[in-house]
Write a protein that holds these residues in place. Structure first.
Motif, mmCIF file in Angstrom:
data_model
loop_
_atom_site.group_PDB
_atom_site.id
_atom_site.type_symbol
_atom_site.label_atom_id
_atom_site.label_comp_id
_atom_site.label_asym_id
_atom_site.label_seq_id
_atom_site.Cartn_x
_atom_site.Cartn_y
_atom_site.Cartn_z
ATOM 1 N N UNK A 89 0.825 -1.198 0.000
ATOM 2 C CA UNK A 89 0.000 0.000 0.000
ATOM 3 C C UNK A 89 0.861 1.250 0.000
ATOM 4 N N UNK A 90 0.379 2.312 -0.653
ATOM 5 C CA UNK A 90 1.121 3.563 -0.798
ATOM 6 C C UNK A 90 0.193 4.759 -0.614
ATOM 7 N N UNK A 91 0.693 5.811 -0.008
ATOM 8 C CA UNK A 91 -0.008 7.083 0.056
ATOM 9 C C UNK A 91 0.997 8.148 -0.366
ATOM 10 N N UNK A 92 0.602 8.975 -1.354
ATOM 11 C CA UNK A 92 1.521 9.916 -1.987
ATOM 12 C C UNK A 92 0.857 11.285 -2.139
ATOM 13 N N UNK A 93 1.566 12.374 -1.781
ATOM 14 C CA UNK A 93 1.046 13.705 -2.101
ATOM 15 C C UNK A 93 1.483 14.079 -3.517
ATOM 16 N N UNK A 135 -1.368 12.948 6.959
ATOM 17 C CA UNK A 135 -0.325 11.924 6.933
ATOM 18 C C UNK A 135 0.821 12.269 5.988
ATOM 19 N N UNK A 136 0.529 13.023 4.937
ATOM 20 C CA UNK A 136 1.565 13.397 3.968
ATOM 21 C C UNK A 136 1.884 14.892 4.018
ATOM 22 N N UNK A 137 1.378 15.566 5.065
ATOM 23 C CA UNK A 137 1.570 17.019 5.202
ATOM 24 C C UNK A 137 1.162 17.726 3.908
ATOM 25 N N UNK A 138 -0.069 17.429 3.478
ATOM 26 C CA UNK A 138 -0.603 17.919 2.216
ATOM 27 C C UNK A 138 -0.567 19.438 2.136
ATOM 28 N N UNK A 139 -0.102 19.947 1.004
ATOM 29 C CA UNK A 139 -0.065 21.384 0.747
ATOM 30 C C UNK A 139 -1.309 21.789 -0.049
ATOM 31 N N UNK A 140 -1.578 23.081 -0.092
ATOM 32 C CA UNK A 140 -2.797 23.592 -0.733
ATOM 33 C C UNK A 140 -2.914 23.197 -2.206
ATOM 34 N N UNK A 141 -1.817 23.061 -2.895
ATOM 35 C CA UNK A 141 -1.848 22.771 -4.328
ATOM 36 C C UNK A 141 -1.673 21.277 -4.627
ATOM 37 N N UNK A 147 14.708 10.894 -8.147
ATOM 38 C CA UNK A 147 13.817 11.748 -7.345
ATOM 39 C C UNK A 147 13.528 13.108 -7.984
ATOM 40 N N UNK A 148 14.451 13.630 -8.767
ATOM 41 C CA UNK A 148 14.246 14.929 -9.419
ATOM 42 C C UNK A 148 13.226 14.831 -10.560
ATOM 43 N N UNK A 171 8.703 12.469 -2.971
ATOM 44 C CA UNK A 171 8.858 11.099 -2.478
ATOM 45 C C UNK A 171 9.188 11.051 -0.986
ATOM 46 N N UNK A 172 9.703 12.117 -0.438
ATOM 47 C CA UNK A 172 10.035 12.139 0.991
ATOM 48 C C UNK A 172 8.777 12.091 1.858
ATOM 49 N N UNK A 173 7.641 12.509 1.304
ATOM 50 C CA UNK A 173 6.391 12.500 2.070
ATOM 51 C C UNK A 173 5.498 11.320 1.720
ATOM 52 N N UNK A 174 5.963 10.467 0.854
ATOM 53 C CA UNK A 174 5.232 9.242 0.520
ATOM 54 C C UNK A 174 5.454 8.229 1.640
ATOM 55 N N UNK A 175 4.441 7.412 1.927
ATOM 56 C CA UNK A 175 4.682 6.288 2.820
ATOM 57 C C UNK A 175 4.041 5.039 2.239
ATOM 58 N N UNK A 176 4.599 3.908 2.629
ATOM 59 C CA UNK A 176 4.185 2.642 2.026
ATOM 60 C C UNK A 176 4.536 1.492 2.959
ATOM 61 N N UNK A 177 3.979 0.340 2.665
ATOM 62 C CA UNK A 177 4.295 -0.850 3.435
ATOM 63 C C UNK A 177 3.602 -2.057 2.866
ATOM 64 N N UNK A 178 4.050 -3.243 3.317
ATOM 65 C CA UNK A 178 3.475 -4.502 2.894
ATOM 66 C C UNK A 178 2.529 -5.043 3.945
#
Length: 120
Positions: free
Chosen positions: A7-11, A58-64, A99-100, A106-113
């Protein structure tokens, strides 16, 4: 049949959502080619900040930005490990691993099995 899920969560910046979709389609085809059962990417539609925690927090979501919630399904953890090893060494994904070049932070993405607990 018990399965295994990554599972992954990404801003993702909203103005880069199309770019994210393009790389996701490419990556998903490669994961499926190597044996993943499912590859799903979902964009937030009804995710409000919570009192203590939430998808946006969880991902410190920004306005945009928006939240993308994703998962990949495998028959087992052993299969997941084997497939991920192949995917990560696939030259078709090399340009996307920089990453560029990623259309998200990617630093604010989290994931796991995860082992499945209930399957209906």
């Amino acid at each position: 049949m018990s399965r295994y899920v990554d599972g992954f969560v990404v801003p993702v910046p909203t103005d880069k959502l199309d770019a994210y979709r393009r790389i996701s389609r490419k990556a998903g085809k490669i994961w499926r080619e190597y044996g993943a059962l499912e590859y799903i990417e979902c964009v937030a539609d009804d995710v409000k900040p919570g009192k203590l925690t939430s998808f946006p927090q969880s991902v410190k979501l920004k306005a945009n930005e928006t939240v993308v919630f994703s998962w990949i399904v495998y028959t087992s953890r052993k299969q997941r490990d084997a497939i991920n090893a192949k995917v990560m060494s696939d030259p078709r994904l090399a340009d996307m691993m920089d990453p560029k070049a990623m259309p998200f932070d990617a630093k604010r993405m989290f994931f796991g099995g995860f082992k499945t607990l209930v399957e209906l």
